[in-house]
Design an enzyme around this catalytic site. Sequence first.
Site, mmCIF file in Angstrom:
data_model
loop_
_atom_site.group_PDB
_atom_site.id
_atom_site.type_symbol
_atom_site.label_atom_id
_atom_site.label_comp_id
_atom_site.label_asym_id
_atom_site.label_seq_id
_atom_site.Cartn_x
_atom_site.Cartn_y
_atom_site.Cartn_z
ATOM 1 N N SER A 1 0.854 -1.182 0.000
ATOM 2 C CA SER A 1 0.000 0.000 0.000
ATOM 3 C C SER A 1 0.888 1.229 0.000
ATOM 4 C CB SER A 1 -0.866 -0.001 1.264
ATOM 5 O OG SER A 1 -1.550 1.228 1.420
ATOM 6 N N TYR B 1 -2.652 -0.706 10.143
ATOM 7 C CA TYR B 1 -2.660 -1.086 8.735
ATOM 8 C C TYR B 1 -1.362 -0.618 8.074
ATOM 9 C CZ TYR B 1 -4.010 -1.230 3.816
ATOM 10 O OH TYR B 1 -4.041 -1.463 2.476
#
Length: 172
Positions: free
Chosen positions: A30, A43
């Site tokens: 990500s 995350y």
Amino acid sequence: VNTKGTLYGSRAAAAQMVAQGHGHIINIASLAGIAPVPGIALYSASKHAVRGFSLAIAQELRPRGVHVTVISPDAVETPMLTKQMDYDAAAFTFSNPRPLTVHDLERAIIDRALVERPLEITLPESRGWLARLSAALPELVWTLGPVIRSRGLRNQAERRRERRQRKNETDP
């Protein structure tokens, strides 16, 4: 799952690929794994692990005929993103007006990763540069952070309005 799934899956795939003398592992990280994103710290940490692991094994496996590409996308239109819509703490996640689609990731894998075998792909590329700049100069978050957060809050509010409008149109 983000971290351990990648570690164990890559290990299993690498064993087979090394035995056959070739292969290509593609892991999904990500942009939050390049530059830390406030509001989604866990995350972001898990995706930092995925990216770091992928970049390291790429160096280990390439001499053995196995390529590794890590794809670091911006926010992708998924149920996970939809769940974050109501949390102002996730505003950074919504700072890009148009989330990526699963199709965008598919195209990156098929058209770029499998053909060119790059070490890393960022999606969109312009946001990848911003993430890399923020990672190289973390103090920038104190300057850019409020602007990015404000944009994200506006985009979240717009998405919530659109959701309410769709709901109103479908309710009898």
